[in-house]
Design a protein around this motif. Structure first.
Motif, PDB file in Angstrom:
ATOM      1  N   ALA A 105       0.825  -1.213   0.000  1.00  0.00           N
ATOM      2  CA  ALA A 105       0.000   0.000   0.000  1.00  0.00           C
ATOM      3  C   ALA A 105       0.859   1.263   0.000  1.00  0.00           C
ATOM      4  O   ALA A 105       0.573   2.216  -0.733  1.00  0.00           O
ATOM      5  N   ALA A 106       1.908   1.277   0.794  1.00  0.00           N
ATOM      6  CA  ALA A 106       2.760   2.465   0.895  1.00  0.00           C
ATOM      7  C   ALA A 106       3.513   2.746  -0.396  1.00  0.00           C
ATOM      8  O   ALA A 106       3.605   3.890  -0.842  1.00  0.00           O
ATOM      9  N   MET A 107       4.038   1.692  -0.999  1.00  0.00           N
ATOM     10  CA  MET A 107       4.832   1.877  -2.216  1.00  0.00           C
ATOM     11  C   MET A 107       3.946   2.129  -3.428  1.00  0.00           C
ATOM     12  O   MET A 107       4.311   2.886  -4.312  1.00  0.00           O
ATOM     13  N   GLY A 108       2.794   1.473  -3.476  1.00  0.00           N
ATOM     14  CA  GLY A 108       1.912   1.588  -4.635  1.00  0.00           C
ATOM     15  C   GLY A 108       1.975   0.373  -5.540  1.00  0.00           C
ATOM     16  O   GLY A 108       1.500   0.404  -6.668  1.00  0.00           O
ATOM     17  N   TRP A 109       2.549  -0.723  -5.045  1.00  0.00           N
ATOM     18  CA  TRP A 109       2.543  -1.971  -5.805  1.00  0.00           C
ATOM     19  C   TRP A 109       1.129  -2.520  -5.843  1.00  0.00           C
ATOM     20  O   TRP A 109       0.280  -2.115  -5.062  1.00  0.00           O
ATOM     21  N   GLU A 110       0.882  -3.486  -6.711  1.00  0.00           N
ATOM     22  CA  GLU A 110      -0.468  -4.031  -6.864  1.00  0.00           C
ATOM     23  C   GLU A 110      -0.582  -5.474  -6.401  1.00  0.00           C
ATOM     24  O   GLU A 110      -1.585  -6.130  -6.660  1.00  0.00           O
ATOM     25  N   ASP A 111       0.438  -5.991  -5.732  1.00  0.00           N
ATOM     26  CA  ASP A 111       0.449  -7.334  -5.139  1.00  0.00           C
ATOM     27  C   ASP A 111       0.195  -8.437  -6.166  1.00  0.00           C
ATOM     28  O   ASP A 111      -0.529  -9.382  -5.925  1.00  0.00           O
ATOM     29  N   TYR A 112       0.838  -8.313  -7.328  1.00  0.00           N
ATOM     30  CA  TYR A 112       0.697  -9.304  -8.397  1.00  0.00           C
ATOM     31  C   TYR A 112       1.708 -10.439  -8.277  1.00  0.00           C
ATOM     32  O   TYR A 112       1.569 -11.449  -8.946  1.00  0.00           O
ATOM     33  N   HIS A 113       2.768 -10.235  -7.514  1.00  0.00           N
ATOM     34  CA  HIS A 113       3.908 -11.150  -7.567  1.00  0.00           C
ATOM     35  C   HIS A 113       4.287 -11.697  -6.195  1.00  0.00           C
ATOM     36  O   HIS A 113       3.853 -11.203  -5.168  1.00  0.00           O
ATOM     37  N   MET A 114       5.154 -12.707  -6.224  1.00  0.00           N
ATOM     38  CA  MET A 114       5.648 -13.312  -4.988  1.00  0.00           C
ATOM     39  C   MET A 114       6.584 -12.336  -4.272  1.00  0.00           C
ATOM     40  O   MET A 114       7.106 -11.402  -4.883  1.00  0.00           O
ATOM     41  N   HIS A 115       6.793 -12.606  -2.998  1.00  0.00           N
ATOM     42  CA  HIS A 115       7.620 -11.726  -2.184  1.00  0.00           C
ATOM     43  C   HIS A 115       8.272 -12.524  -1.059  1.00  0.00           C
ATOM     44  O   HIS A 115       7.864 -13.663  -0.784  1.00  0.00           O
ATOM     45  N   GLU A 116       9.216 -11.896  -0.413  1.00  0.00           N
ATOM     46  CA  GLU A 116       9.937 -12.552   0.681  1.00  0.00           C
ATOM     47  C   GLU A 116      10.663 -11.477   1.492  1.00  0.00           C
ATOM     48  O   GLU A 116      11.025 -10.433   0.953  1.00  0.00           O
ATOM     49  N   PHE A 117      10.883 -11.747   2.768  1.00  0.00           N
ATOM     50  CA  PHE A 117      11.666 -10.864   3.630  1.00  0.00           C
ATOM     51  C   PHE A 117      12.972 -11.561   3.976  1.00  0.00           C
ATOM     52  O   PHE A 117      13.016 -12.789   4.105  1.00  0.00           O
ATOM     53  N   GLU A 118      14.006 -10.766   4.178  1.00  0.00           N
ATOM     54  CA  GLU A 118      15.311 -11.299   4.540  1.00  0.00           C
ATOM     55  C   GLU A 118      15.883 -10.428   5.663  1.00  0.00           C
ATOM     56  O   GLU A 118      16.034  -9.218   5.500  1.00  0.00           O
ATOM     57  N   ALA A 119      16.156 -11.065   6.801  1.00  0.00           N
ATOM     58  CA  ALA A 119      16.758 -10.373   7.948  1.00  0.00           C
ATOM     59  C   ALA A 119      17.996 -11.172   8.342  1.00  0.00           C
ATOM     60  O   ALA A 119      17.882 -12.195   9.015  1.00  0.00           O
ATOM     61  N   GLY A 120      19.148 -10.745   7.864  1.00  0.00           N
ATOM     62  CA  GLY A 120      20.361 -11.539   8.060  1.00  0.00           C
ATOM     63  C   GLY A 120      20.201 -12.851   7.307  1.00  0.00           C
ATOM     64  O   GLY A 120      19.906 -12.866   6.125  1.00  0.00           O
ATOM     65  N   LYS A 121      20.341 -13.966   8.030  1.00  0.00           N
ATOM     66  CA  LYS A 121      20.195 -15.283   7.394  1.00  0.00           C
ATOM     67  C   LYS A 121      18.768 -15.825   7.493  1.00  0.00           C
ATOM     68  O   LYS A 121      18.477 -16.907   7.003  1.00  0.00           O
ATOM     69  N   VAL A 122      17.898 -15.081   8.142  1.00  0.00           N
ATOM     70  CA  VAL A 122      16.511 -15.512   8.320  1.00  0.00           C
ATOM     71  C   VAL A 122      15.680 -15.040   7.137  1.00  0.00           C
ATOM     72  O   VAL A 122      15.733 -13.877   6.748  1.00  0.00           O
TER      73      VAL A 122
END
Length: 197
Positions: A43-60
């Motif tokens: 919502a903040a960026m303005g993407w349309e949530d069409y694609h896969m995603h992932e978070f990365e925090a160090g090795k997690v």
């Protein structure tokens, strides 16, 4: 058991490999799940949530923990974004990353500016600059090429890409509309009222 109250995290999210920078500053609480943070970022960026995603925090790594498409071990193990809260992973970490659209590779650098007591107001967008790139424009390098062509009406591809991009203007960011979208993106549970007998 002592209940630990949520912390308010001022975040600065910057889209990697883009110049001039496209960024957003927002507030979230560390009791959000990563799935909820994904909705806030979209919502903040303005993407349309069409694609896969992932978070990365160090090795997690945290994401949609769907079963491996080609059997166990075919993809690296992810923590479930629906079950994992920011506080479970971030600890005292000052930075982490969000990867959106595995083909276009939109990496977002997320800096945690500090930790504050929760004010109970929920996620909100405070500031930002420049429009989010259009979906499926080819990542940072495709986006740079798109901007170059849109800046030169004499280019052979100009008309086709101008039509494809619609009313896209790279410098236009509607803070008010994005802030409303962030506010609606995640609903925090309100404490239940005591039942009167």
């Amino acid at each position: 058991m002592e209940q630990i109250s949520a912390k308010l995290l001022p975040l600065r999210i910057t889209l990697s490999n883009i110049d001039p920078p496209i960024w957003r500053r927002l507030l979230v609480t560390d009791d959000l799940t990563f799935a909820q943070l994904h909705k806030v970022i979209q919502a903040a960026m303005g993407w349309e949530d069409y694609h896969m995603h992932e978070f990365e925090a160090g090795k997690v790594r945290v994401g949609d923990a769907t079963p491996d498409p080609f059997g166990p071990g075919s993809v690296p193990r992810l923590l479930s974004e629906k079950k994992t809260r920011l506080s479970d992973v971030l600890g005292n970490r000052r930075k982490f990353r969000y990867w959106y659209d595995f083909g276009d590779d939109w990496w977002h650098e997320i800096a945690i500016e500090k930790r504050l007591p929760d004010d109970g107001l929920g996620p909100r967008l405070l500031a930002g600059e420049r429009a989010c790139p259009p979906e499926d424009c080819g990542g940072p390098w495709g986006y740079a090429n798109l901007l170059e062509i849109l800046a030169d009406p004499g280019r052979p591809e100009y008309e086709e890409l101008r039509e494809w991009a619609g009313d896209f203007e790279p410098e236009r960011f509607d803070l008010e509309a994005a802030a409303k979208a962030v506010q609606k993106s995640v609903r925090r549970k309100k404490p239940e009222k005591a039942k009167i007998k």
